[in-house]
Design a protein around this motif. Structure first.
Motif, short mmCIF file in Angstrom:
data_model
loop_
_atom_site.label_atom_id
_atom_site.label_comp_id
_atom_site.label_asym_id
_atom_site.label_seq_id
_atom_site.Cartn_x
_atom_site.Cartn_y
_atom_site.Cartn_z
N LEU A 65 1.41 -3.68 12.85
CA LEU A 65 0.42 -3.25 12.62
C LEU A 65 0.35 -2.22 11.58
O LEU A 65 -0.26 -1.75 10.94
N PHE A 66 1.54 -2.04 12.06
CA PHE A 66 2.62 -0.10 11.21
C PHE A 66 3.06 -0.54 10.01
O PHE A 66 3.53 0.28 9.17
N ALA A 67 3.21 -1.65 9.44
CA ALA A 67 4.62 -1.92 7.94
C ALA A 67 3.56 -1.78 6.85
O ALA A 67 3.96 -1.45 6.17
N GLY A 68 1.67 -2.03 7.53
CA GLY A 68 1.39 -1.40 6.09
C GLY A 68 0.97 -1.92 4.20
O GLY A 68 0.75 -1.46 3.74
N ARG A 69 1.15 -3.18 4.90
CA ARG A 69 1.21 -4.20 3.49
C ARG A 69 0.17 -4.98 2.97
O ARG A 69 -0.95 -5.21 3.71
N GLY A 70 -0.11 -4.41 1.47
CA GLY A 70 -1.68 -4.38 1.23
C GLY A 70 -2.60 -3.74 1.38
O GLY A 70 -2.49 -2.46 2.49
N LEU A 71 -3.48 -3.94 0.39
CA LEU A 71 -4.86 -2.71 1.14
C LEU A 71 -4.97 -2.78 2.88
O LEU A 71 -5.42 -1.77 3.15
N GLY A 112 -3.80 -3.91 4.89
CA GLY A 112 -2.64 -3.74 5.97
C GLY A 112 -2.08 -1.91 5.99
O GLY A 112 -2.12 -1.46 6.93
N ARG A 113 -2.61 -1.20 5.07
CA ARG A 113 -2.13 -0.18 5.14
C ARG A 113 -3.82 0.97 5.74
O ARG A 113 -3.30 1.11 6.46
N ALA A 114 -4.39 0.30 5.85
CA ALA A 114 -5.86 0.85 6.50
C ALA A 114 -5.74 0.58 8.05
O ALA A 114 -5.74 1.14 8.70
N VAL A 115 -5.21 -0.81 7.89
CA VAL A 115 -5.00 -1.02 9.61
C VAL A 115 -3.68 -0.02 10.50
O VAL A 115 -3.68 0.78 11.08
N SER A 116 -2.85 0.02 9.42
CA SER A 116 -1.50 0.95 9.58
C SER A 116 -1.87 2.81 9.81
O SER A 116 -2.10 3.16 11.13
#
Length: 228
Positions: free
Chosen positions: A67-73, A75-79
């Motif tokens: 969840l901390f990887a931040g891939r894609g829009l 993913g970055r929001a979740v991160s």
């Protein structure tokens, strides 16, 4: 105002309190200041929401490392979100990666903060309480902190057979702290780690009233006929 307080005090907190009227029991068992280690059952995706809502102090949880990887829009929001609310990454692959997550939890406690963990490792598939993983024991022994057992009651009924949350009352029960200081130095003994974890889960079961199943979630555990 930081993201955590924005969520608990302005956005999510008031909404949850208005809709679900959470009933809190035993809050005096959680220290008002200093380190506090909480171990709770896990019935719903709402569990990590209700604990911060009812606790007057900030609490951190573990979260999947991806969840901390931040891939894609998305993913970055979740991160951004999990970092902002103080989540601690844990790699479920095991080994040294999992130890890094335990070390991070111990560091949270060493800073005098509050840390929460769901020993089952994932949500209960059927409302029963399942065997805990020994991470809670490792954190307790490494930090020297007692464990406060926590029972969330009713969160599994909020989304039952529906995508929209049902308006049902939720109970959050905090039990008396469990002291494992007599096991100091035994943090590599698998029997001690299992015994501590089982004691924590037994305390949670007494608070929640759940049927206990001595296997990990996902393993075969048929319900007794009378319970069907």
């Amino acid at each position: 105002m930081d993201l955590y307080r924005l969520m608990t005090d302005v956005v999510v907190g008031p909404l949850c309190r208005a809709l679900y009227r959470p009933r809190v029991v035993g809050l005096e068992n959680v220290p008002a200041t200093g380190p506090a280690l909480l171990a709770a059952n896990h019935l719903s995706m709402m569990d990590p929401v209700f604990l911060p809502v009812v606790l007057p102090r900030r609490i951190s949880f573990v979260a999947r490392a991806d969840l901390f990887a931040g891939r894609g829009l998305r993913g970055r929001a979740v991160s951004w979100f999990v970092r902002g609310v103080g989540m601690v990454p844990v790699d479920r692959a095991g080994g040294r990666a999992s130890q890094a997550g335990i070390d991070a939890a111990v560091e949270v406690l060493a800073q005098g903060r509050c840390f929460g963990i769901f020993p089952e490792g994932t949500r209960s598939p059927d409302g029963r309480l399942y065997r805990g993983r020994t991470g809670i024991a490792r954190i307790a022994l490494a930090s020297g902190q007692p464990v406060v057992p926590v029972a969330l009651v009713g969160t599994d009924r909020l989304f039952r057979r529906t995508r929209l949350p049902r308006l049902r009352r939720v109970d959050v029960v905090f039990g008396e702290p469990l002291d494992f200081s007599h096991h100091h130095g035994a943090d590599t003994d698998p029997q001690v780690l299992r015994a501590i974890t089982d004691e924590v889960q037994a305390a949670v079961a007494r608070l929640s009233g759940q049927e206990y199943v001595d296997v990990h979630p996902g393993q075969t555990a048929a319900r007794p006929t009378a319970a069907r």
